[in-house]
Design an enzyme around this catalytic site. Sequence first.
Site, short mmCIF file in Angstrom:
data_model
loop_
_atom_site.label_atom_id
_atom_site.label_comp_id
_atom_site.label_asym_id
_atom_site.label_seq_id
_atom_site.Cartn_x
_atom_site.Cartn_y
_atom_site.Cartn_z
N ASP A 292 0.79 -1.24 0.00
CA ASP A 292 0.00 0.00 0.00
C ASP A 292 0.82 1.29 0.00
O ASP A 292 0.54 2.22 0.78
CB ASP A 292 -0.97 0.01 1.20
CG ASP A 292 -1.99 -1.13 1.15
OD1 ASP A 292 -1.90 -1.96 0.22
OD2 ASP A 292 -2.86 -1.20 2.04
N LYS B 41 -7.03 -4.93 -3.05
CA LYS B 41 -7.81 -5.46 -1.93
C LYS B 41 -8.73 -4.37 -1.37
O LYS B 41 -8.46 -3.18 -1.55
CB LYS B 41 -6.87 -5.98 -0.83
CG LYS B 41 -5.97 -4.90 -0.29
CD LYS B 41 -4.95 -5.47 0.68
CE LYS B 41 -4.06 -4.40 1.24
NZ LYS B 41 -4.76 -3.33 1.97
N CYS C 71 -2.21 -2.67 7.64
CA CYS C 71 -2.08 -3.62 6.53
C CYS C 71 -0.82 -4.47 6.61
O CYS C 71 -0.85 -5.64 6.24
CB CYS C 71 -2.24 -2.89 5.21
SG CYS C 71 -3.95 -2.34 4.99
#
Length: 202
Positions: free
Chosen positions: A12, A110, A155
């Site tokens: 990310d 995701k 995450c």
Amino acid sequence: MPRSDTALIMIDIQNDFCPGGALAVDGGSDIIARINQLQADYAVQVLTQDWHPKDHSSFAENQNGAEAFTMIDMPYGPQVLWPVHCVQGSHGADFHSNLRTDSADMILRKGFRSAIDSYSAFFENDHKTRTGLEGYLRERGVHDLVMVGLATDFCVRYSAVDAAKLGFHVTVLEGACRAIDLDGSLVAARKDMLDHGIRLVD
Ligand code: VGL
Ligand code: ZN
């Protein structure tokens, strides 16, 4: 020679998690130069991308009047409400422009289902729905994972813990991660990762 059984998982590293972004993580872009350098050491490279529809249930503004950074009970369990971030196709969802992305073999998106968030790159937040990343890595003969990116306490944490539970040997390079640190979440994340046998190195 990079080992073919080890993957670099870059989590990310997107505009919205970097300074100036909608859910900016302190120092989020400071890790990018190091991550670019690390890439040369890994034969298998995966990028993950938080990728939400506008009506995503983790956005505070979609939970009538709720405030960002508070908790809500979802059918799958407790969930933090976030500011709108990483909306599919938006600039905020793009990878940071300094991040080298050309040598990645796989980009895993995701959090694309409105009703459920996905911190982990392996399972959505119900801890049941699979993203397909485990199968991808196993089919490529990968056993060891090195994780870097944003955010350490969300995450990265959930991806690392799920990977360890699945039997991968996991190392988190903490110096190439940055945290949100919400109500003790970084301390909790480090403990959770250590409890699951994950190697934390700087
Ligand atoms: C993340 C909060 C919401 C992360 C993603 O990448 O750590 N955190 N969505
Ligand atoms: Zn998100």
